[in-house]
Enzyme design. Sequence first.
Site, PDB file in Angstrom:
ATOM      1  N   HIS A  16       0.793  -1.237   0.000  1.00 10.71           N
ATOM      2  CA  HIS A  16       0.000   0.000   0.000  1.00 10.71           C
ATOM      3  C   HIS A  16       0.817   1.275   0.000  1.00 10.71           C
ATOM      4  O   HIS A  16       0.252   2.370   0.012  1.00 10.71           O
ATOM      5  CB  HIS A  16      -0.949   0.005   1.212  1.00 10.71           C
ATOM      6  CG  HIS A  16      -1.815  -1.211   1.262  1.00 10.71           C
ATOM      7  ND1 HIS A  16      -1.469  -2.333   1.966  1.00 10.71           N
ATOM      8  CD2 HIS A  16      -2.993  -1.487   0.645  1.00 10.71           C
ATOM      9  CE1 HIS A  16      -2.406  -3.256   1.790  1.00 10.71           C
ATOM     10  NE2 HIS A  16      -3.337  -2.765   1.003  1.00 10.71           N
ATOM     11  N   GLY A  36      -5.614  11.486   9.047  1.00  9.89           N
ATOM     12  CA  GLY A  36      -6.495  10.551   8.347  1.00  9.89           C
ATOM     13  C   GLY A  36      -6.646  10.921   6.889  1.00  9.89           C
ATOM     14  O   GLY A  36      -6.653  10.053   6.006  1.00  9.89           O
ATOM     15  N   ARG A  83      -4.972  16.516   3.839  1.00  7.71           N
ATOM     16  CA  ARG A  83      -4.394  17.225   4.977  1.00  7.71           C
ATOM     17  C   ARG A  83      -2.898  16.920   5.077  1.00  7.71           C
ATOM     18  O   ARG A  83      -2.110  17.759   5.505  1.00  7.71           O
ATOM     19  CB  ARG A  83      -5.115  16.878   6.273  1.00  7.71           C
ATOM     20  CG  ARG A  83      -4.907  17.953   7.323  1.00  7.71           C
ATOM     21  CD  ARG A  83      -5.801  17.777   8.526  1.00  7.71           C
ATOM     22  NE  ARG A  83      -7.201  17.909   8.172  1.00  7.71           N
ATOM     23  CZ  ARG A  83      -8.184  17.283   8.795  1.00  7.71           C
ATOM     24  NH1 ARG A  83      -7.927  16.476   9.796  1.00  7.71           N
ATOM     25  NH2 ARG A  83      -9.414  17.456   8.424  1.00  7.71           N
ATOM     26  N   ARG A  86      -3.379   4.386  -4.192  1.00  6.52           N
ATOM     27  CA  ARG A  86      -4.786   4.583  -3.783  1.00  6.52           C
ATOM     28  C   ARG A  86      -5.091   6.020  -3.383  1.00  6.52           C
ATOM     29  O   ARG A  86      -6.038   6.268  -2.618  1.00  6.52           O
ATOM     30  CB  ARG A  86      -5.153   3.654  -2.622  1.00  6.52           C
ATOM     31  CG  ARG A  86      -5.185   2.199  -3.043  1.00  6.52           C
ATOM     32  CD  ARG A  86      -5.562   1.308  -1.897  1.00  6.52           C
ATOM     33  NE  ARG A  86      -5.546  -0.066  -2.355  1.00  6.52           N
ATOM     34  CZ  ARG A  86      -6.595  -0.882  -2.300  1.00  6.52           C
ATOM     35  NH1 ARG A  86      -7.735  -0.477  -1.794  1.00  6.52           N
ATOM     36  NH2 ARG A  86      -6.502  -2.111  -2.733  1.00  6.52           N
ATOM     37  N   ARG A 137      -0.315  10.587  15.400  1.00  6.50           N
ATOM     38  CA  ARG A 137      -1.551  10.863  14.666  1.00  6.50           C
ATOM     39  C   ARG A 137      -1.929  12.314  14.862  1.00  6.50           C
ATOM     40  O   ARG A 137      -1.885  12.834  15.988  1.00  6.50           O
ATOM     41  CB  ARG A 137      -2.671   9.946  15.171  1.00  6.50           C
ATOM     42  CG  ARG A 137      -4.048  10.397  14.753  1.00  6.50           C
ATOM     43  CD  ARG A 137      -5.104   9.330  14.837  1.00  6.50           C
ATOM     44  NE  ARG A 137      -6.428   9.888  14.938  1.00  6.50           N
ATOM     45  CZ  ARG A 137      -7.074  10.536  13.952  1.00  6.50           C
ATOM     46  NH1 ARG A 137      -6.490  10.714  12.783  1.00  6.50           N
ATOM     47  NH2 ARG A 137      -8.287  11.022  14.125  1.00  6.50           N
ATOM     48  N   ILE A 138      -2.277  12.998  13.781  1.00  6.57           N
ATOM     49  CA  ILE A 138      -2.844  14.340  13.853  1.00  6.57           C
ATOM     50  C   ILE A 138      -4.214  14.249  13.177  1.00  6.57           C
ATOM     51  O   ILE A 138      -4.315  13.729  12.068  1.00  6.57           O
ATOM     52  CB  ILE A 138      -1.929  15.393  13.166  1.00  6.57           C
ATOM     53  CG1 ILE A 138      -1.503  14.954  11.757  1.00  6.57           C
ATOM     54  CG2 ILE A 138      -0.695  15.685  14.013  1.00  6.57           C
ATOM     55  CD1 ILE A 138      -0.735  16.010  10.974  1.00  6.57           C
ATOM     56  N   GLY A 139      -5.257  14.670  13.872  1.00  8.85           N
ATOM     57  CA  GLY A 139      -6.576  14.490  13.280  1.00  8.85           C
ATOM     58  C   GLY A 139      -7.628  15.279  14.020  1.00  8.85           C
ATOM     59  O   GLY A 139      -7.329  16.061  14.915  1.00  8.85           O
ATOM     60  N   SER A 140      -8.866  15.033  13.632  1.00  7.29           N
ATOM     61  CA  SER A 140      -9.968  15.742  14.265  1.00  7.29           C
ATOM     62  C   SER A 140     -10.712  14.792  15.193  1.00  7.29           C
ATOM     63  O   SER A 140     -10.553  13.572  15.117  1.00  7.29           O
ATOM     64  CB  SER A 140     -10.908  16.308  13.201  1.00  7.29           C
ATOM     65  OG  SER A 140     -11.378  15.263  12.391  1.00  7.29           O
ATOM     66  N   GLU A 175     -25.302   3.849  15.893  1.00  5.34           N
ATOM     67  CA  GLU A 175     -26.664   3.409  16.264  1.00  5.34           C
ATOM     68  C   GLU A 175     -26.747   3.079  17.753  1.00  5.34           C
ATOM     69  O   GLU A 175     -27.746   2.546  18.209  1.00  5.34           O
ATOM     70  CB  GLU A 175     -27.065   2.183  15.427  1.00  5.34           C
ATOM     71  CG  GLU A 175     -27.116   2.430  13.919  1.00  5.34           C
ATOM     72  CD  GLU A 175     -28.287   3.309  13.506  1.00  5.34           C
ATOM     73  OE1 GLU A 175     -29.259   3.412  14.272  1.00  5.34           O
ATOM     74  OE2 GLU A 175     -28.209   3.891  12.412  1.00  5.34           O
ATOM     75  N   GLU A 228     -12.802   9.756  18.294  1.00  3.79           N
ATOM     76  CA  GLU A 228     -12.238   9.726  16.938  1.00  3.79           C
ATOM     77  C   GLU A 228     -12.233   8.265  16.528  1.00  3.79           C
ATOM     78  O   GLU A 228     -12.933   7.462  17.148  1.00  3.79           O
ATOM     79  CB  GLU A 228     -10.855  10.406  16.867  1.00  3.79           C
ATOM     80  CG  GLU A 228      -9.842   9.927  17.880  1.00  3.79           C
ATOM     81  CD  GLU A 228      -9.096   8.679  17.488  1.00  3.79           C
ATOM     82  OE1 GLU A 228      -8.159   8.800  16.681  1.00  3.79           O
ATOM     83  OE2 GLU A 228      -9.401   7.573  18.036  1.00  3.79           O
ATOM     84  N   SER A 281     -13.252  19.234  16.163  1.00  2.00           N
ATOM     85  CA  SER A 281     -13.932  19.770  14.976  1.00  2.00           C
ATOM     86  C   SER A 281     -15.443  19.800  15.159  1.00  2.00           C
ATOM     87  O   SER A 281     -16.146  20.482  14.428  1.00  2.00           O
ATOM     88  CB  SER A 281     -13.588  18.924  13.753  1.00  2.00           C
ATOM     89  OG  SER A 281     -14.063  17.602  13.937  1.00  2.00           O
ATOM     90  N   ASP A 282     -15.953  19.022  16.115  1.00  2.00           N
ATOM     91  CA  ASP A 282     -17.395  19.024  16.356  1.00  2.00           C
ATOM     92  C   ASP A 282     -17.656  18.648  17.816  1.00  2.00           C
ATOM     93  O   ASP A 282     -16.752  18.160  18.498  1.00  2.00           O
ATOM     94  CB  ASP A 282     -18.135  18.066  15.404  1.00  2.00           C
ATOM     95  CG  ASP A 282     -17.597  16.653  15.446  1.00  2.00           C
ATOM     96  OD1 ASP A 282     -16.496  16.429  14.903  1.00  2.00           O
ATOM     97  OD2 ASP A 282     -18.243  15.780  16.028  1.00  2.00           O
ATOM     98  N   ARG A 325     -11.082  25.601   9.935  1.00  2.00           N
ATOM     99  CA  ARG A 325     -10.333  24.499  10.531  1.00  2.00           C
ATOM    100  C   ARG A 325      -8.833  24.690  10.441  1.00  2.00           C
ATOM    101  O   ARG A 325      -8.097  24.243  11.311  1.00  2.00           O
ATOM    102  CB  ARG A 325     -10.692  23.186   9.838  1.00  2.00           C
ATOM    103  CG  ARG A 325     -12.090  22.761  10.186  1.00  2.00           C
ATOM    104  CD  ARG A 325     -12.377  21.402   9.635  1.00  2.00           C
ATOM    105  NE  ARG A 325     -13.786  21.082   9.803  1.00  2.00           N
ATOM    106  CZ  ARG A 325     -14.367  20.023   9.306  1.00  2.00           C
ATOM    107  NH1 ARG A 325     -13.673  19.165   8.586  1.00  2.00           N
ATOM    108  NH2 ARG A 325     -15.637  19.805   9.504  1.00  2.00           N
TER     109      ARG A 325
HETATM  110  N1  HPA Z   1     -17.116  10.812  15.756  1.00  2.00           N
HETATM  111  C1  HPA Z   1     -16.136   9.996  15.337  1.00  2.00           C
HETATM  112  N2  HPA Z   1     -15.020  10.448  14.812  1.00  2.00           N
HETATM  113  C2  HPA Z   1     -14.867  11.778  14.695  1.00  2.00           C
HETATM  114  C3  HPA Z   1     -15.840  12.667  15.114  1.00  2.00           C
HETATM  115  C4  HPA Z   1     -17.025  12.150  15.675  1.00  2.00           C
HETATM  116  O1  HPA Z   1     -17.933  12.904  16.065  1.00  2.00           O
HETATM  117  N3  HPA Z   1     -15.409  13.929  14.837  1.00  2.00           N
HETATM  118  C5  HPA Z   1     -14.193  13.812  14.283  1.00  2.00           C
HETATM  119  N4  HPA Z   1     -13.859  12.506  14.201  1.00  2.00           N
END
Ligand code: HPA
Length: 234
Positions: A4, A20, A24, A43, A87-90, A162, A179, A203-204, A217
């Site tokens: 990969h 991820g 970015r 990919r 790891r750098i992410g949201s 769910e 995350e 981010s949320d 962001r």
């Molecule tokens: N859920 C899962 N992963 C995430 C979220 C979330 O709300 N926000 C950023 N990554």
Amino acid sequence: MTFHIGAEKGEIAETVLLPGDPYRAKWAAENFLQGARLVNEVRGMLGFTGSWKGNRVTIQGSGMGMPSLSIYVNELIRDYGARTLVRIGSCGAMQESVALRDVIVAMSASSVSTPSSTIFRELNFAPTADYGLLSAAVAAAERREVGVHVGGIYSSDTFYDERPDLNEQMTRHGILAVEMEAAELYTLAARHGRRALAVLTVSDHLISGEALPAEQRERSFGDMIEIALEAAFS
Ligand code: HPA
């Protein structure tokens, strides 16, 4: 080359940042590295190697979710000799005390399962960050004008959940944010004796329902990237 990753041996640095999102990775390489060169596009999962303050670093997309991250991290460790993986992410905040744009330095990562779960059988392994990276990242974050929280996060298998009761239990037990990758990163690093950490930007917000608009962001992602680089080379 691996299944990969198209880079030649030697084209990947010992220190790897793992967003991820492959775009970015491109944005971070263009804005924070000197002499960044594309080393992988298999990919579309872009990877770049360049330098930061004279230190060689690769920024490689990991994809979303632990099965995808597991592929890249296994190959980075086994075939390219990666030693420090950040790891750098949201992430989505799970506590009232955490705000949009805050930075989370993840001490541990709880999960329902990881790609490694089957090898542990009845054991509940506790995926944990490297302490040296963690303390250096906290020091780097505290030097900046950004809210910082250090504690446990939740690595979920699903974005569209769910089972809201799982999030409720995580919030009840003080988990800062959700995350989808860190638990497997920490587990693989532990197995292979490498250093790992996740530095995340909120981010949320799962409680208030707020989310950062895409154009807002970048600034907070910039703080996170600098914190990750300062921690990796401290
Ligand atoms: N859920 C899962 N992963 C995430 C979220 C979330 O709300 N926000 C950023 N990554």
